[in-house]
Design a protein around this motif. Structure first.
Motif, PDB file in Angstrom:
ATOM      1  N   GLU A 139     -23.366 -32.360  36.709  1.00 42.48           N
ATOM      2  CA  GLU A 139     -22.868 -31.748  37.949  1.00 42.48           C
ATOM      3  C   GLU A 139     -21.490 -32.298  38.301  1.00 42.48           C
ATOM      4  OE1 GLU A 139     -23.988 -31.395  42.698  1.00 42.48           O
ATOM      5  OE2 GLU A 139     -25.397 -32.373  41.339  1.00 42.48           O
ATOM      6  N   TYR A 140     -21.309 -33.598  38.096  1.00 40.69           N
ATOM      7  CA  TYR A 140     -20.015 -34.230  38.375  1.00 40.69           C
ATOM      8  C   TYR A 140     -18.910 -33.608  37.520  1.00 40.69           C
ATOM      9  CZ  TYR A 140     -16.218 -37.558  38.350  1.00 40.69           C
ATOM     10  OH  TYR A 140     -14.975 -38.121  38.434  1.00 40.69           O
ATOM     11  N   GLU A 141     -19.153 -33.485  36.223  1.00 39.90           N
ATOM     12  CA  GLU A 141     -18.134 -32.941  35.333  1.00 39.90           C
ATOM     13  C   GLU A 141     -17.775 -31.506  35.714  1.00 39.90           C
ATOM     14  OE1 GLU A 141     -19.118 -33.601  31.202  1.00 39.90           O
ATOM     15  OE2 GLU A 141     -19.555 -35.720  31.576  1.00 39.90           O
ATOM     16  N   GLU A 142     -18.769 -30.717  36.091  1.00 43.51           N
ATOM     17  CA  GLU A 142     -18.498 -29.341  36.516  1.00 43.51           C
ATOM     18  C   GLU A 142     -17.690 -29.319  37.810  1.00 43.51           C
ATOM     19  OE1 GLU A 142     -22.444 -27.708  36.744  1.00 43.51           O
ATOM     20  OE2 GLU A 142     -22.646 -27.627  34.555  1.00 43.51           O
ATOM     21  N   THR A 143     -18.055 -30.165  38.749  1.00 36.87           N
ATOM     22  CA  THR A 143     -17.347 -30.233  40.023  1.00 36.87           C
ATOM     23  C   THR A 143     -15.928 -30.757  39.815  1.00 36.87           C
ATOM     24  OG1 THR A 143     -19.427 -30.604  41.186  1.00 36.87           O
ATOM     25  CG2 THR A 143     -17.411 -31.171  42.369  1.00 36.87           C
ATOM     26  N   PHE A 144     -15.784 -31.738  38.927  1.00 39.80           N
ATOM     27  CA  PHE A 144     -14.461 -32.298  38.656  1.00 39.80           C
ATOM     28  C   PHE A 144     -13.526 -31.236  38.081  1.00 39.80           C
ATOM     29  CE2 PHE A 144     -11.075 -34.494  36.608  1.00 39.80           C
ATOM     30  CZ  PHE A 144     -10.804 -35.550  37.457  1.00 39.80           C
TER      31      PHE A 144
ATOM     32  N   SER B  54     -10.060 -30.361  39.923  1.00 40.43           N
ATOM     33  CA  SER B  54      -8.797 -30.615  39.223  1.00 40.43           C
ATOM     34  C   SER B  54      -7.685 -29.694  39.706  1.00 40.43           C
ATOM     35  CB  SER B  54      -8.979 -30.446  37.718  1.00 40.43           C
ATOM     36  OG  SER B  54      -9.752 -31.507  37.208  1.00 40.43           O
ATOM     37  N   LYS B  55      -8.056 -28.513  40.178  1.00 40.52           N
ATOM     38  CA  LYS B  55      -7.060 -27.584  40.721  1.00 40.52           C
ATOM     39  C   LYS B  55      -6.352 -28.182  41.928  1.00 40.52           C
ATOM     40  CE  LYS B  55      -9.930 -23.713  39.295  1.00 40.52           C
ATOM     41  NZ  LYS B  55     -10.873 -22.701  39.762  1.00 40.52           N
ATOM     42  N   ILE B  56      -7.067 -28.992  42.678  1.00 33.69           N
ATOM     43  CA  ILE B  56      -6.495 -29.607  43.885  1.00 33.69           C
ATOM     44  C   ILE B  56      -5.409 -30.597  43.495  1.00 33.69           C
ATOM     45  CG2 ILE B  56      -6.957 -31.086  45.876  1.00 33.69           C
ATOM     46  CD1 ILE B  56      -9.851 -29.928  45.847  1.00 33.69           C
ATOM     47  N   ILE B  57      -5.764 -31.561  42.668  1.00 33.07           N
ATOM     48  CA  ILE B  57      -4.808 -32.623  42.335  1.00 33.07           C
ATOM     49  C   ILE B  57      -3.614 -32.072  41.560  1.00 33.07           C
ATOM     50  CG2 ILE B  57      -5.884 -33.414  40.177  1.00 33.07           C
ATOM     51  CD1 ILE B  57      -5.330 -36.293  41.220  1.00 33.07           C
ATOM     52  N   SER B  58      -3.861 -31.097  40.689  1.00 36.70           N
ATOM     53  CA  SER B  58      -2.765 -30.582  39.871  1.00 36.70           C
ATOM     54  C   SER B  58      -1.759 -29.764  40.671  1.00 36.70           C
ATOM     55  CB  SER B  58      -3.307 -29.767  38.695  1.00 36.70           C
ATOM     56  OG  SER B  58      -4.019 -28.649  39.156  1.00 36.70           O
ATOM     57  N   SER B  59      -2.096 -29.426  41.907  1.00 43.56           N
ATOM     58  CA  SER B  59      -1.177 -28.658  42.757  1.00 43.56           C
ATOM     59  C   SER B  59      -0.273 -29.548  43.612  1.00 43.56           C
ATOM     60  CB  SER B  59      -1.968 -27.728  43.681  1.00 43.56           C
ATOM     61  OG  SER B  59      -2.630 -28.478  44.688  1.00 43.56           O
ATOM     62  N   MET B  60      -0.472 -30.865  43.538  1.00 48.80           N
ATOM     63  CA  MET B  60       0.240 -31.774  44.438  1.00 48.80           C
ATOM     64  C   MET B  60       1.649 -32.115  43.948  1.00 48.80           C
ATOM     65  SD  MET B  60      -1.976 -32.015  46.794  1.00 48.80           S
ATOM     66  CE  MET B  60      -1.039 -33.119  47.818  1.00 48.80           C
TER      67      MET B  60
ATOM     68  N   GLY C 159       1.664 -38.925  49.497  1.00 50.82           N
ATOM     69  CA  GLY C 159       1.646 -37.470  49.361  1.00 50.82           C
ATOM     70  C   GLY C 159       0.267 -36.888  49.146  1.00 50.82           C
ATOM     71  N   PHE C 160      -0.521 -37.492  48.264  1.00 49.46           N
ATOM     72  CA  PHE C 160      -1.863 -36.989  47.994  1.00 49.46           C
ATOM     73  C   PHE C 160      -2.886 -37.585  48.946  1.00 49.46           C
ATOM     74  CE2 PHE C 160      -5.805 -37.096  45.219  1.00 49.46           C
ATOM     75  CZ  PHE C 160      -6.147 -35.781  45.473  1.00 49.46           C
ATOM     76  N   ARG C 161      -2.939 -38.901  49.018  1.00 48.04           N
ATOM     77  CA  ARG C 161      -3.990 -39.559  49.795  1.00 48.04           C
ATOM     78  C   ARG C 161      -3.938 -39.248  51.296  1.00 48.04           C
ATOM     79  NH1 ARG C 161      -6.459 -44.481  47.662  1.00 48.04           N
ATOM     80  NH2 ARG C 161      -7.413 -43.827  45.709  1.00 48.04           N
ATOM     81  N   GLN C 162      -2.793 -38.865  51.806  1.00 47.87           N
ATOM     82  CA  GLN C 162      -2.687 -38.563  53.237  1.00 47.87           C
ATOM     83  C   GLN C 162      -2.614 -37.059  53.505  1.00 47.87           C
ATOM     84  OE1 GLN C 162       0.362 -40.977  55.104  1.00 47.87           O
ATOM     85  NE2 GLN C 162      -0.381 -42.833  54.123  1.00 47.87           N
ATOM     86  N   SER C 163      -3.031 -36.269  52.530  1.00 48.03           N
ATOM     87  CA  SER C 163      -2.934 -34.813  52.662  1.00 48.03           C
ATOM     88  C   SER C 163      -4.278 -34.187  53.017  1.00 48.03           C
ATOM     89  CB  SER C 163      -2.441 -34.209  51.343  1.00 48.03           C
ATOM     90  OG  SER C 163      -3.450 -34.323  50.346  1.00 48.03           O
ATOM     91  N   LYS C 164      -4.234 -32.951  53.496  1.00 50.01           N
ATOM     92  CA  LYS C 164      -5.470 -32.202  53.757  1.00 50.01           C
ATOM     93  C   LYS C 164      -6.163 -31.875  52.436  1.00 50.01           C
ATOM     94  CE  LYS C 164      -3.257 -27.631  54.201  1.00 50.01           C
ATOM     95  NZ  LYS C 164      -3.604 -27.178  52.882  1.00 50.01           N
TER      96      LYS C 164
ATOM     97  N   TRP D 226     -10.706 -32.915  48.163  1.00 47.42           N
ATOM     98  CA  TRP D 226     -11.009 -33.674  46.935  1.00 47.42           C
ATOM     99  C   TRP D 226     -12.135 -34.671  47.213  1.00 47.42           C
ATOM    100  CZ3 TRP D 226      -9.274 -34.163  41.843  1.00 47.42           C
ATOM    101  CH2 TRP D 226      -9.410 -35.417  41.227  1.00 47.42           C
ATOM    102  N   LYS D 227     -11.963 -35.398  48.289  1.00 49.09           N
ATOM    103  CA  LYS D 227     -12.940 -36.408  48.702  1.00 49.09           C
ATOM    104  C   LYS D 227     -14.304 -35.764  48.972  1.00 49.09           C
ATOM    105  CE  LYS D 227     -12.896 -39.148  52.697  1.00 49.09           C
ATOM    106  NZ  LYS D 227     -12.200 -40.002  53.646  1.00 49.09           N
ATOM    107  N   LYS D 228     -14.298 -34.652  49.684  1.00 47.20           N
ATOM    108  CA  LYS D 228     -15.538 -33.940  50.020  1.00 47.20           C
ATOM    109  C   LYS D 228     -16.275 -33.494  48.754  1.00 47.20           C
ATOM    110  CE  LYS D 228     -17.001 -29.704  52.334  1.00 47.20           C
ATOM    111  NZ  LYS D 228     -16.503 -28.494  52.998  1.00 47.20           N
ATOM    112  N   GLN D 229     -15.530 -33.030  47.769  1.00 45.34           N
ATOM    113  CA  GLN D 229     -16.136 -32.529  46.544  1.00 45.34           C
ATOM    114  C   GLN D 229     -16.636 -33.635  45.618  1.00 45.34           C
ATOM    115  OE1 GLN D 229     -13.995 -29.481  44.378  1.00 45.34           O
ATOM    116  NE2 GLN D 229     -13.185 -28.603  46.267  1.00 45.34           N
TER     117      GLN D 229
END
Length: 97
Positions: free
Chosen positions: A17-22, A26-32, A65-70, A75-78
Motif C-alpha cells: 500500500e505504501y509503494e502504491e501511495t508513494f 511523487s507527483k506532489i514532490i516532483s512539482s515543487m 519551499g517544500f516543507r512550508q508549503s500546502k 504529502w504528509k497526509k498521504q
C-alpha cells in the motif's frame, strides 16, 4: 545541488500500500520549485525499510519551499501514517574530486 537522504521504516504489512501511495504522492514532490529528481529504494535485507533520495537545487528548496508549503501538508497526509519510527532525514553535498 543538495541530496536529501531519508531512511524510512514502513509499518509491517503496509509495504505494498505504501509503494502504491508513494507513486501517487511523487507527483506532489516532483512539482515543487527546486526539485531535480527522486528515487525510492527498497532494502533487500530488512522488510519495510526504504531509502528515499531526492535531489534539490538548494537546501532551502526542501526545508522552506517544500516543507512550508500546502503541498507538503498533502504529502504528509498521504505518507506519514505509514512510518514507525518517523524518518531520519540528512542532507549531502557533492565532494569535488
Amino acid at each position: 545541488m543538495i541530496l536529501e537522504a531519508a531512511m524510512l521504516q514502513v509499518k509491517q504489512g503496509m509495504e505494498k500500500e505504501y509503494e502504491e501511495t508513494f507513486r501517487e504522492a511523487s507527483k506532489i514532490i516532483s512539482s515543487m520549485k527546486g526539485y531535480i529528481t527522486h528515487e525510492l529504494q527498497r532494502c533487500i535485507g530488512f522488510k519495510g525499510k526504504y531509502l528515499l533520495l531526492v535531489k534539490w537545487e538548494t537546501l532551502e528548496d526542501h526545508t522552506v519551499g517544500f516543507r512550508q508549503s500546502k503541498e507538503y501538508q498533502e504529502w504528509k497526509k498521504q505518507l506519514h501514517h505509514f512510518y514507525d519510527p518517523f524518518p531520519t532525514v540528512e542532507y549531502f553535498e557533492n565532494v569535488q574530486l
